[in-house]
Design an enzyme around this catalytic site. Structure first.
Site, mmCIF file in Angstrom:
data_model
loop_
_atom_site.group_PDB
_atom_site.id
_atom_site.type_symbol
_atom_site.label_atom_id
_atom_site.label_comp_id
_atom_site.label_asym_id
_atom_site.label_seq_id
_atom_site.Cartn_x
_atom_site.Cartn_y
_atom_site.Cartn_z
ATOM 1 N N GLU A 61 0.843 -1.694 -0.491
ATOM 2 C CA GLU A 61 -0.011 0.267 0.047
ATOM 3 C C GLU A 61 1.427 0.973 -0.142
ATOM 4 O O GLU A 61 1.037 2.175 0.569
ATOM 5 C CB GLU A 61 -1.217 0.191 1.032
ATOM 6 C CG GLU A 61 -1.934 -1.221 1.313
ATOM 7 C CD GLU A 61 -3.208 -0.955 2.015
ATOM 8 O OE1 GLU A 61 -2.939 -0.335 2.986
ATOM 9 O OE2 GLU A 61 -4.135 -1.531 1.825
ATOM 10 N N GLU A 109 -5.910 -7.785 -0.345
ATOM 11 C CA GLU A 109 -6.920 -8.160 1.354
ATOM 12 C C GLU A 109 -7.893 -8.073 0.659
ATOM 13 O O GLU A 109 -9.131 -6.637 0.823
ATOM 14 C CB GLU A 109 -6.124 -7.247 2.259
ATOM 15 C CG GLU A 109 -4.066 -7.125 1.720
ATOM 16 C CD GLU A 109 -3.826 -6.102 2.636
ATOM 17 O OE1 GLU A 109 -4.918 -5.525 3.792
ATOM 18 O OE2 GLU A 109 -2.804 -6.134 2.640
HETATM 19 C C1 GAL Z 1 -3.871 -2.705 4.958
HETATM 20 C C2 GAL Z 1 -2.416 -3.569 5.073
HETATM 21 C C3 GAL Z 1 -2.985 -4.530 6.358
HETATM 22 C C4 GAL Z 1 -3.152 -4.574 7.441
HETATM 23 C C5 GAL Z 1 -4.847 -3.869 7.100
HETATM 24 C C6 GAL Z 1 -5.275 -4.023 8.553
HETATM 25 O O1 GAL Z 1 -4.822 -1.813 5.183
HETATM 26 O O2 GAL Z 1 -2.637 -3.165 4.144
HETATM 27 O O3 GAL Z 1 -1.244 -4.604 5.372
HETATM 28 O O4 GAL Z 1 -2.364 -3.592 8.094
HETATM 29 O O5 GAL Z 1 -4.626 -3.044 6.589
HETATM 30 O O6 GAL Z 1 -4.369 -2.747 8.864
#
Ligand code: GAL
Length: 665
Positions: free
Chosen positions: A142, A308
């Site tokens: 990100e 994710e």
């Molecule tokens: C996303 C990030 C992950 C994890 C997730 C939950 O933005 O890419 O590494 O941090 O949020 O906070």
């Protein structure tokens, strides 16, 4: 289809890895994404590498035929590196160092960091370049998360000077084009140009930012380009080391500091991180998630992955609600319907330590598979049986909304009126179209518009004669175009162009905006063929000239003057919407406009809370219908439909259970 999990083996004893991977295998998981924050484990001290633990995880996964998305770990630079080179840290706009203790603590313009990043990327790539189990690489994690695109350190200052010099050539041209005569801001050299950091006049609480708007816009572009250069460096290192598998990055949904249209060009495919369970802002909810899916698809005009995907209660300091049974499945279908062909869940199991102790995944803290595990298992099996739909059909849209990052940045600095929010306007227009069961793309002005029957350009303020020419050709050939208030008023330097509004688009719209009223959160009343509505934020006062008036104000000193017009131009039409309208007013308006433009829509009656997406291609034609509510829904139909997921044949009405999904043909 990739059906995967974000896995952090480094958080668990080695004895657990095989059990985890077996459980994943049993749930239909075929891929894991790993290592994006594990730099210190891979390089525990300067130049000393250790990949043994990672080799082990990859080997166990290979035994179970689980593939790997391997990440470069640069999102979490080691403490030893930061101690040795504190100049890598970012500085905020007050000059404070943004120090160690979380992640992303580096500046994209730090040449020292570039070198260390190159080294670790090269070391990983040379170690894994011929590992057949690695099917893709993700760069970093990100880019720009936690406000890390815009930095105000010395490295950024000197890089910005070079960027400007490259763009303008001579300092006089820079002064002239950006209007540095205002408040005596002419510079004598590029080296002396400031970053738009904190100034005497700033008063954030009352929304005052004082820098030259052109300088601010160039800085936003420069900062965005700096991320692009950093990504390019990593891609080049991977390729030089012999990596031939696809390279990607996990983008974010409601995030606007990087020109994603530009960044996306560097990757073989793009992915994004989708958390429907967290509020994203004032217009949060599943329709916003659909907007983000469509936006992400638009960055490459192609399918994408979710790297994710939300799979449990989540939060850092407190937790958001647990997904209702069926919601994780629904979110997965929502992603796939809008174009995802890879789905990777975040995360396998919540960690017992660290900042994200509360961030749940598929398992609970105790590692026992329960309802969420069963739900992703079921979803995975369904997805597998639908691979012909997922792989061989696409979201084909007749309608398109145009977005530009220059406009995002310009509108964010000078937002015209209280309550003006460009991103919200884009989302509102997009969802007004979706509410009519119509697919809608989100593209930029470089897109081939000839495939669309309807193009909407909300608040397209920074523009040019060239864009106007392209749109003129589009409309002359029969396209339908919608332009709104605050369009065509600024040039590429973020200067007001001095043309009669709507500026570059005046000829196309066939109207003159003779005055305007930035009413902010106050309301007006207006009426049109779709009924009465209450414009807010902004009201253009229009001389309609030869156009047809579709709506007029019904109060205030401009009572009786038009607020929506339509102009016949060539074989097409140009609609002008001069005021801000909410989704309940825009949805019927777009129903009318789309009917006139013969835009295709799903042959199902629109139902509040149910979204449809039409998919077409060699695999056939399907309608995904998704119920975002907790109540069952019946949609009356006039023909038979079969549900691809269950084989159910519907004859009189489609039944959707709470959070239910059907894929109809
Ligand atoms: C996303 C990030 C992950 C994890 C997730 C939950 O933005 O890419 O590494 O941090 O949020 O906070």
């Amino acid at each position: 289809m990739v059906y995967g999990i974000d896995y952090y083996p480094e958080h668990w004893p080695q004895e657990r890895w095989a059990e985890d991977l077996s459980l994943m295998k049993d749930a239909g998981i075929n891929t894991i994404r790993i290592a994006e924050f594990a730099w210190t484990l891979m390089e525990p001290s300067d130049g000393v590498y250790n990949f043994r633990w990672l080799d082990e995880v990859i080997a166990i996964a290979a035994e179970k035929d689980i593939k790997i998305v391997l990440c470069t770990p640069t999102a979490a630079p080691p403490k030893w590196l930061m101690d040795k080179h504190p100049e890598i840290y970012q500085k905020d706009e007050f000059g404070h160092v943004r120090g160690f203790g979380s992640r992303r603590h580096y500046c994209f313009n730090s040449s020292v960091f570039m070198e260390y990043s190159k080294r670790i990327v090269k070391a990983m790539a040379s170690h894994y370049f011929n590992n057949e189990n690695v099917i893709a690489w993700q760069l970093d994690n990100e880019f720009g998360c936690h406000n890390t695109v815009r930095c105000y350190c010395e490295d950024c200052s000197s890089s910005f000077s070079k960027w400007l010099k490259n763009k303008y050539g001579a300092i006089d041209a820079f002064n002239e084009k950006l209007g540095m005569a205002f408040w005596s801001q002419q510079y004598n050299s590029f080296e002396s140009v400031v970053l738009p950091a904190h100034t005497v006049c700033d008063n954030k609480s009352s929304g005052m930012y004082a820098h030259n708007p052109g300088l601010f816009l160039d800085y936003c572009r420069f900062a965005s380009d700096s991320v692009g250069d950093y990504a390019a460096m990593q891609i080049s290192e991977l390729r030089k080391a012999g990596i031939t598998t696809p390279i990607t990055h996990n983008f974010m949904g409601s995030f606007y500091d990087i020109d994603y249209f530009k960044l996306a060009k560097q990757f073989d495919f793009i992915a994004w991180d989708c958390y429907p369970n967290i509020a994203h802002g004032p217009f949060s909810g599943l329709p916003e998630v659909s907007y983000n899916h469509d936006k992400l698809r638009g960055y490459t005009n192609n399918k994408f992955w979710i790297m994710e995907q939300d799979s449990g209660q989540n939060g850092w300091n407190f937790m958001h609600a647990t997904p209702n049974p069926g919601e994780i499945r629904l979110w997965a279908y929502q992603a796939v319907a809008h174009g995802a062909n890879g789905l990777v869940y975040f995360r396998w199991r919540p960690c017992l330590f660290g900042t994200e102790q509360y961030w749940h995944g598929i398992l609970d803290h105790d590692g026992i598979p329960r309802q969420r595990y069963e739900e992703i298992k079921q979803t995975g099996a369904e997805m597998l049986s639908m691979s012909d739909v997922i792989d061989n059909t696409d979201v084909v849209s007749d309608a398109c909304v145009l977005h530009s990052f220059d406009n995002t940045w310009s509108h964010s600095y000078q937002w015209h009126a209280e309550g003006f929010d460009y991103n919200k306007i884009l989302y509102t227009v997009h969802n007004s179209i979706l509410r009519n069961n119509i697919n809608c793309d989100v593209r930029d002005a470089e897109a081939d518009l000839s495939t669309y029957k309807l193009v909407v350009m909300p608040a397209y303020n920074i523009s040019s004669e060239n864009v106007a020419k392209k749109l003129t050709a589009y409309v002359e050939n029969g396209g339908h175009l919608v332009i709104t208030f605050r369009s065509g008023n600024r040039d590429e330097f973020n200067k007001i162009n001095g043309l009669t509004l709507p500026g570059y688009f005046r000829g196309l719209c066939g109207i003159d905006v003779i005055n305007y009223d930035p009413i902010g959160n106050g309301g007006r009343s207006a009426s049109c063929m779709i009924g009465k509505f209450t414009p807010n934020v902004w009201c253009d006062i229009i001389d309609e000239k030869e156009t047809t008036v579709l709506a007029e104000y019904t109060d205030g000193f401009y009572k009786g003057s038009p607020c929506i017009t339509v102009n016949n131009h060539g074989k097409g039409k140009v609609y002008y919407i001069g005021c801000n309208m909410d989704i309940d007013a825009l949805a019927p308006l777009f129903d009318y406009i789309c009917l006139g433009a013969d835009v295709e829509r799903a042959d199902l009656r629109p139902v509040p809370g149910v979204e449809t997406v039409i998919r077409k291609g060699a695999g056939g034609e399907f309608i995904f219908a998704m119920n975002y509510t907790d109540a069952a829904v019946y949609i009356p139909i006039e023909r038979y439909y079969t549900d691809k997921i269950t084989g159910t044949v519907f004859t009189k009405s489609i039944y959707l259970e709470p959070y239910g999904v059907v894929v109809l043909y």
